[in-house]
Design an enzyme around this catalytic site. Sequence first.
Site, mmCIF file in Angstrom:
data_model
loop_
_atom_site.group_PDB
_atom_site.id
_atom_site.type_symbol
_atom_site.label_atom_id
_atom_site.label_comp_id
_atom_site.label_asym_id
_atom_site.label_seq_id
_atom_site.Cartn_x
_atom_site.Cartn_y
_atom_site.Cartn_z
ATOM 1 C CE1 TYR A 157 -3.550 2.629 0.288
ATOM 2 C CE2 TYR A 157 -2.458 3.341 2.301
ATOM 3 C CZ TYR A 157 -3.397 3.559 1.305
ATOM 4 O OH TYR A 157 -4.176 4.694 1.319
ATOM 5 C CB VAL A 190 -10.011 9.718 6.238
ATOM 6 C CG1 VAL A 190 -11.322 10.472 6.021
ATOM 7 C CG2 VAL A 190 -8.823 10.544 5.775
ATOM 8 C CB THR A 192 -13.734 6.202 4.714
ATOM 9 O OG1 THR A 192 -12.509 5.458 4.615
ATOM 10 C CG2 THR A 192 -13.410 7.691 4.678
ATOM 11 C CG PHE A 194 -8.935 3.180 3.935
ATOM 12 C CD1 PHE A 194 -8.444 3.226 2.634
ATOM 13 C CD2 PHE A 194 -8.033 3.016 4.979
ATOM 14 C CE1 PHE A 194 -7.080 3.113 2.390
ATOM 15 C CE2 PHE A 194 -6.677 2.898 4.742
ATOM 16 C CZ PHE A 194 -6.196 2.943 3.442
HETATM 17 P P1 NDP Z 1 -13.642 4.033 0.955
HETATM 18 O O1 NDP Z 1 -13.416 2.551 1.016
HETATM 19 O O2 NDP Z 1 -14.690 4.600 1.825
HETATM 20 O O3 NDP Z 1 -13.901 4.479 -0.555
HETATM 21 C C1 NDP Z 1 -13.150 3.947 -1.618
HETATM 22 C C2 NDP Z 1 -13.829 4.298 -2.927
HETATM 23 O O4 NDP Z 1 -13.016 3.792 -4.002
HETATM 24 C C3 NDP Z 1 -15.200 3.675 -3.063
HETATM 25 O O5 NDP Z 1 -16.088 4.615 -3.600
HETATM 26 C C4 NDP Z 1 -14.981 2.539 -4.057
HETATM 27 O O6 NDP Z 1 -16.141 2.365 -4.860
HETATM 28 C C5 NDP Z 1 -13.854 3.105 -4.911
HETATM 29 N N1 NDP Z 1 -13.126 2.033 -5.574
HETATM 30 C C6 NDP Z 1 -12.324 1.092 -5.009
HETATM 31 N N2 NDP Z 1 -11.880 0.237 -5.943
HETATM 32 C C7 NDP Z 1 -12.405 0.649 -7.131
HETATM 33 C C8 NDP Z 1 -12.326 0.178 -8.460
HETATM 34 N N3 NDP Z 1 -11.586 -0.904 -8.768
HETATM 35 N N4 NDP Z 1 -12.992 0.833 -9.430
HETATM 36 C C9 NDP Z 1 -13.725 1.914 -9.130
HETATM 37 N N5 NDP Z 1 -13.845 2.434 -7.892
HETATM 38 C C10 NDP Z 1 -13.192 1.794 -6.901
HETATM 39 O O7 NDP Z 1 -12.228 4.661 1.310
HETATM 40 P P2 NDP Z 1 -11.722 6.190 1.392
HETATM 41 O O8 NDP Z 1 -12.779 7.134 1.049
HETATM 42 O O9 NDP Z 1 -11.033 6.334 2.679
HETATM 43 O O10 NDP Z 1 -10.595 6.141 0.271
HETATM 44 C C11 NDP Z 1 -10.515 7.071 -0.785
HETATM 45 C C12 NDP Z 1 -9.038 7.330 -1.115
HETATM 46 O O11 NDP Z 1 -8.414 7.914 0.026
HETATM 47 C C13 NDP Z 1 -8.224 6.084 -1.455
HETATM 48 O O12 NDP Z 1 -7.373 6.386 -2.541
HETATM 49 C C14 NDP Z 1 -7.399 5.847 -0.196
HETATM 50 O O13 NDP Z 1 -6.188 5.165 -0.463
HETATM 51 C C15 NDP Z 1 -7.165 7.278 0.263
HETATM 52 N N6 NDP Z 1 -6.798 7.450 1.659
HETATM 53 C C16 NDP Z 1 -7.643 7.035 2.668
HETATM 54 C C17 NDP Z 1 -7.274 7.209 3.986
HETATM 55 C C18 NDP Z 1 -8.148 6.757 5.115
HETATM 56 O O14 NDP Z 1 -7.646 6.703 6.266
HETATM 57 N N7 NDP Z 1 -9.423 6.447 4.899
HETATM 58 C C19 NDP Z 1 -5.980 7.837 4.336
HETATM 59 C C20 NDP Z 1 -5.203 8.252 3.217
HETATM 60 C C21 NDP Z 1 -5.604 8.065 1.936
HETATM 61 P P3 NDP Z 1 -16.774 0.963 -5.277
HETATM 62 O O15 NDP Z 1 -16.418 -0.034 -4.225
HETATM 63 O O16 NDP Z 1 -18.242 1.243 -5.382
HETATM 64 O O17 NDP Z 1 -16.155 0.673 -6.600
#
Ligand code: NDP
Length: 248
Positions: A157, A190, A192, A194
Amino acid sequence: MAKKSHPIALVTGATSGIGRATALRLGHMGYNVIITGRRSERLVALSQEIEKETKSHTLPLVFDVRSFEEVQKHLGTLPSEWTDIEVLVNNAGLAAGMEPLQDGLVDDWERMIDTNIKGLLYVTKVVSPRMIARGRGHIFNIGSIAGREVYPSGNVYCATKHAVDALSKGMRIDMHKYGIKVTQIAPGAVETEFSLVRFHDDTARAEKVYEGYTPLTGDDIASCIEAALRLPDNVCLADMLVLPKAQG
Ligand code: NDP
């Protein structure tokens, strides 16, 4: 049908967390928003919410960012009133597994590399030529503190988010001369979905992550994106590390 007077934004991974909050915020800011993800029912619900709460229109598109064919099919053939995308938020991403490298699963590695790196590249490749032709645009890449450091069991990651850091710099170097701003937002923790995804739906393990401090929310990250968008045209906020107050 989208109203011509509204600027257009595209948010990947809008079905949850940071992407969902950002799409809503952009709607409130007056953008018509293309919202994408794989879970269609969530996109439909978000579309209804944005259109009810704001004067903005939405275009929900269901596709997997890991497939260049799907990205091209959906984003390469947008209805004419949706083609002039001003703001792209490359947000779709995940952590999967998070085991010591020697115990990691190849499937998890591939999901992270294909989504976090290749997905961002595919979407940018399809969307950016029109921004370049128009001489304007703002691309946000959601990186991570994991792109600045490497922590135990973070191996793959962290590697993908270091790649997002490098790609954000590379995009800025390649595109600034065409009037395009590139901003990397690198969040700490964050709250979420995640962590649930990260620990393969192990709720107990996921909840432990936020024990003892208040994490950021998706809305906090949306506020950072809004702040970057409200800067004067000649100011590019290149890179933003955003941490919860209690995360060192
Ligand atoms: P969530 O799991 O809540 O959201 C992730 C989103 O990514 C979902 O909408 C999911 O939609 C989409 N997604 C994942 N895989 C795919 C795919 N193959 N095709 C299309 N869409 C995809 O996590 P976050 O909101 O926390 O994450 C968002 C970003 O923030 C990510 O890049 C993560 O690495 C980054 N981040 C998060 C942190 C945290 O602590 N939460 C910290 C730092 C960075 P669906 O499943 O419907 O396809």
